[in-house]
Scaffold this motif. Sequence first.
Motif, PDB file in Angstrom:
ATOM      1  N   VAL A 159       0.831  -1.211   0.000  1.00  0.00           N
ATOM      2  CA  VAL A 159       0.000   0.000   0.000  1.00  0.00           C
ATOM      3  C   VAL A 159       0.863   1.258   0.000  1.00  0.00           C
ATOM      4  CG1 VAL A 159      -1.746   1.291   1.279  1.00  0.00           C
ATOM      5  CG2 VAL A 159      -1.915  -1.187   1.118  1.00  0.00           C
ATOM      6  N   ARG A 160       1.952   1.260   0.770  1.00  0.00           N
ATOM      7  CA  ARG A 160       2.789   2.456   0.827  1.00  0.00           C
ATOM      8  C   ARG A 160       3.468   2.738  -0.504  1.00  0.00           C
ATOM      9  NH1 ARG A 160       6.261   1.040   6.026  1.00  0.00           N
ATOM     10  NH2 ARG A 160       5.949  -1.024   5.102  1.00  0.00           N
ATOM     11  N   THR A 161       3.861   1.691  -1.203  1.00  0.00           N
ATOM     12  CA  THR A 161       4.444   1.877  -2.532  1.00  0.00           C
ATOM     13  C   THR A 161       3.412   2.455  -3.486  1.00  0.00           C
ATOM     14  OG1 THR A 161       5.996   0.048  -2.210  1.00  0.00           O
ATOM     15  CG2 THR A 161       5.541   0.694  -4.475  1.00  0.00           C
ATOM     16  N   LEU A 162       2.210   1.905  -3.467  1.00  0.00           N
ATOM     17  CA  LEU A 162       1.149   2.427  -4.325  1.00  0.00           C
ATOM     18  C   LEU A 162       0.850   3.885  -4.001  1.00  0.00           C
ATOM     19  CD1 LEU A 162      -1.121   2.070  -6.410  1.00  0.00           C
ATOM     20  CD2 LEU A 162      -2.584   1.253  -4.538  1.00  0.00           C
ATOM     21  N   ASN A 163       0.754   4.214  -2.723  1.00  0.00           N
ATOM     22  CA  ASN A 163       0.461   5.588  -2.325  1.00  0.00           C
ATOM     23  C   ASN A 163       1.559   6.538  -2.810  1.00  0.00           C
ATOM     24  OD1 ASN A 163      -1.077   7.590  -0.588  1.00  0.00           O
ATOM     25  ND2 ASN A 163       0.954   7.726   0.331  1.00  0.00           N
ATOM     26  N   ARG A 164       2.791   6.137  -2.654  1.00  0.00           N
ATOM     27  CA  ARG A 164       3.907   6.967  -3.099  1.00  0.00           C
ATOM     28  C   ARG A 164       3.859   7.169  -4.597  1.00  0.00           C
ATOM     29  NH1 ARG A 164       8.542   7.190  -6.573  1.00  0.00           N
ATOM     30  NH2 ARG A 164       9.953   8.704  -5.640  1.00  0.00           N
ATOM     31  N   ILE A 166       1.237   6.974  -6.678  1.00  0.00           N
ATOM     32  CA  ILE A 166       0.108   7.820  -7.075  1.00  0.00           C
ATOM     33  C   ILE A 166       0.403   9.283  -6.764  1.00  0.00           C
ATOM     34  CG2 ILE A 166      -2.310   8.391  -6.590  1.00  0.00           C
ATOM     35  CD1 ILE A 166      -2.817   5.411  -6.184  1.00  0.00           C
ATOM     36  N   SER A 167       0.903   9.548  -5.556  1.00  0.00           N
ATOM     37  CA  SER A 167       1.133  10.929  -5.131  1.00  0.00           C
ATOM     38  C   SER A 167       2.245  11.599  -5.923  1.00  0.00           C
ATOM     39  CB  SER A 167       1.446  10.982  -3.634  1.00  0.00           C
ATOM     40  OG  SER A 167       2.640  10.283  -3.344  1.00  0.00           O
ATOM     41  N   THR A 168       3.190  10.809  -6.475  1.00  0.00           N
ATOM     42  CA  THR A 168       4.270  11.383  -7.285  1.00  0.00           C
ATOM     43  C   THR A 168       3.972  11.287  -8.777  1.00  0.00           C
ATOM     44  OG1 THR A 168       5.492   9.279  -7.284  1.00  0.00           O
ATOM     45  CG2 THR A 168       6.020  10.868  -5.541  1.00  0.00           C
ATOM     46  N   GLN A 169       2.722  10.930  -9.123  1.00  0.00           N
ATOM     47  CA  GLN A 169       2.276  10.855 -10.519  1.00  0.00           C
ATOM     48  C   GLN A 169       3.199   9.953 -11.351  1.00  0.00           C
ATOM     49  OE1 GLN A 169       1.971  15.186 -11.373  1.00  0.00           O
ATOM     50  NE2 GLN A 169      -0.239  14.839 -11.403  1.00  0.00           N
ATOM     51  N   TYR A 170       3.448   8.787 -10.821  1.00  0.00           N
ATOM     52  CA  TYR A 170       4.351   7.836 -11.476  1.00  0.00           C
ATOM     53  C   TYR A 170       3.836   7.442 -12.863  1.00  0.00           C
ATOM     54  CZ  TYR A 170       7.062   3.486 -12.018  1.00  0.00           C
ATOM     55  OH  TYR A 170       7.873   2.479 -12.478  1.00  0.00           O
ATOM     56  N   PHE A 171       2.562   7.161 -12.989  1.00  0.00           N
ATOM     57  CA  PHE A 171       1.970   6.771 -14.272  1.00  0.00           C
ATOM     58  C   PHE A 171       2.157   7.874 -15.315  1.00  0.00           C
ATOM     59  CE2 PHE A 171      -1.962   6.972 -16.927  1.00  0.00           C
ATOM     60  CZ  PHE A 171      -1.710   5.872 -17.720  1.00  0.00           C
ATOM     61  N   GLU A 172       1.834   9.113 -14.920  1.00  0.00           N
ATOM     62  CA  GLU A 172       1.944  10.232 -15.858  1.00  0.00           C
ATOM     63  C   GLU A 172       3.397  10.492 -16.245  1.00  0.00           C
ATOM     64  OE1 GLU A 172      -1.907  10.492 -13.788  1.00  0.00           O
ATOM     65  OE2 GLU A 172       0.179  10.189 -13.122  1.00  0.00           O
ATOM     66  N   MET A 187      11.908   4.839  -8.772  1.00  0.00           N
ATOM     67  CA  MET A 187      10.754   4.393  -7.993  1.00  0.00           C
ATOM     68  C   MET A 187      11.120   3.190  -7.132  1.00  0.00           C
ATOM     69  SD  MET A 187       8.245   1.872  -7.677  1.00  0.00           S
ATOM     70  CE  MET A 187       8.213   1.041  -9.264  1.00  0.00           C
ATOM     71  N   LYS A 188      11.812   2.229  -7.701  1.00  0.00           N
ATOM     72  CA  LYS A 188      12.174   1.030  -6.956  1.00  0.00           C
ATOM     73  C   LYS A 188      13.131   1.352  -5.810  1.00  0.00           C
ATOM     74  CE  LYS A 188      11.351  -2.332 -10.627  1.00  0.00           C
ATOM     75  NZ  LYS A 188      11.920  -3.391 -11.497  1.00  0.00           N
ATOM     76  N   GLU A 189      14.030   2.293  -6.049  1.00  0.00           N
ATOM     77  CA  GLU A 189      14.952   2.694  -4.994  1.00  0.00           C
ATOM     78  C   GLU A 189      14.217   3.392  -3.849  1.00  0.00           C
ATOM     79  OE1 GLU A 189      18.723   5.754  -4.300  1.00  0.00           O
ATOM     80  OE2 GLU A 189      17.910   5.442  -6.318  1.00  0.00           O
ATOM     81  N   LYS A 190      13.278   4.280  -4.195  1.00  0.00           N
ATOM     82  CA  LYS A 190      12.557   5.054  -3.179  1.00  0.00           C
ATOM     83  C   LYS A 190      11.599   4.197  -2.363  1.00  0.00           C
ATOM     84  CE  LYS A 190      14.082   9.229  -4.333  1.00  0.00           C
ATOM     85  NZ  LYS A 190      14.881  10.077  -3.410  1.00  0.00           N
ATOM     86  N   THR A 191      11.156   3.082  -2.929  1.00  0.00           N
ATOM     87  CA  THR A 191      10.144   2.267  -2.244  1.00  0.00           C
ATOM     88  C   THR A 191      10.700   0.940  -1.730  1.00  0.00           C
ATOM     89  OG1 THR A 191       9.421   1.237  -4.329  1.00  0.00           O
ATOM     90  CG2 THR A 191       8.295   3.257  -3.659  1.00  0.00           C
TER      91      THR A 191
END
Length: 369
Positions: A159-164, A166-172, A187-191
């Motif tokens: 859940v925390r990875t998903l939240n991070r 979404i909030s950092t607009q990873y998809f966009e 992303m992988k490093e940060k999570t």
Amino acid sequence: MSEETKIPNHPEIKQNIELINSDILPETFTEDYVYDVGKLVEKSRRYIENRINTTIVYTYWLIGKRIKIQQQKGEDRAEYGQEVLKTLSKALTEKYGRGFSTQSLYNYRQFYDTFNDPEKFSTVWRILTWSHYKLIMRITSEKAREWYCNETVKESWDVRTLNRNISTQYFERLLASQAKEPVIAEMKEKTAAFQDDKLEFIKNPYVLEFLNLPENKGYLEKELEQSIIDSLQKFLLEMGRGFAFVQRQKLIRTETDDFYIDLVFYNYILKCFVLIDLKLGKLTHKDVGQMDMYVRMYDDLIKKSDDNPTLGILLCSDTDKTIAKYSVLNDSKQVFASKYITMLPTEEELTHEIERQMEIFRETHPMQS
């Protein structure tokens, strides 16, 4: 089938064991019995998790569907729809306990509306938790929602990875990037640290809530406190106003007791120490007095002769109101007004940062429905 793995003859036991064996029993055991038993435990936990996830998510989806049917009888009158939620919330809470507040029921209705085609997302029910879905429901783009669902399953995001993401607009950001590998690697490093908690599912309060079991509030409050302190440390260091980190849980010892200050900074522009203490619950006169004591002790024991007076920040967070209050001793108030005020975050900025962190925490470690 060997003698050791024969299934008992009783029909119900046989059916249940066959079902479990299909998910957790390996084709062969290895020579390493420690490895084999560890794998059995891990697969068993996933087996339980998947079935509880499926039950919780599908139940909430069906509740949302039933609420919508009832609300439509009011011909889209807003007041009728709200009355349906209030009546249902009161009845369910009295009978089944937590998890049925009007806001929760509204979320279940929104859940059904957002994912109203069961064929489209039923394959991920076994993987995604209600906490995942609450985050994904916030996304307005249907394309982005579907991508986050699929990617969370594919990459086993907690859940925390998903939240991070979404909030950092990873998809966009991925869509806009010609070179996607650096974005994915970052992303992988940060999570990476988020993936270390193997018992996240077991501690998820939504599971306890669904089963009407008592939650470990002490654990949750400690986690919340740690999360807010982490956020505040980063917030102040990123402000660029002269804050330098000194210590966490700074020990202040008197003749009769030991005290620990949550965060200590030194502001090299203002030339003063800044002490921060966080309280979960309502602010009391004792809390204010304790912070004043910290400030006075720091001035007496640690502050150098060329330092300006020590400043305290008392933060209080409860379910009703968040408060950020500066603690300044009477003989330092003029210095605070003339020198400190322009370099320090306002009480409103601090309050906003705490509330922002609490909202993130509620989605990833929900404390109540």
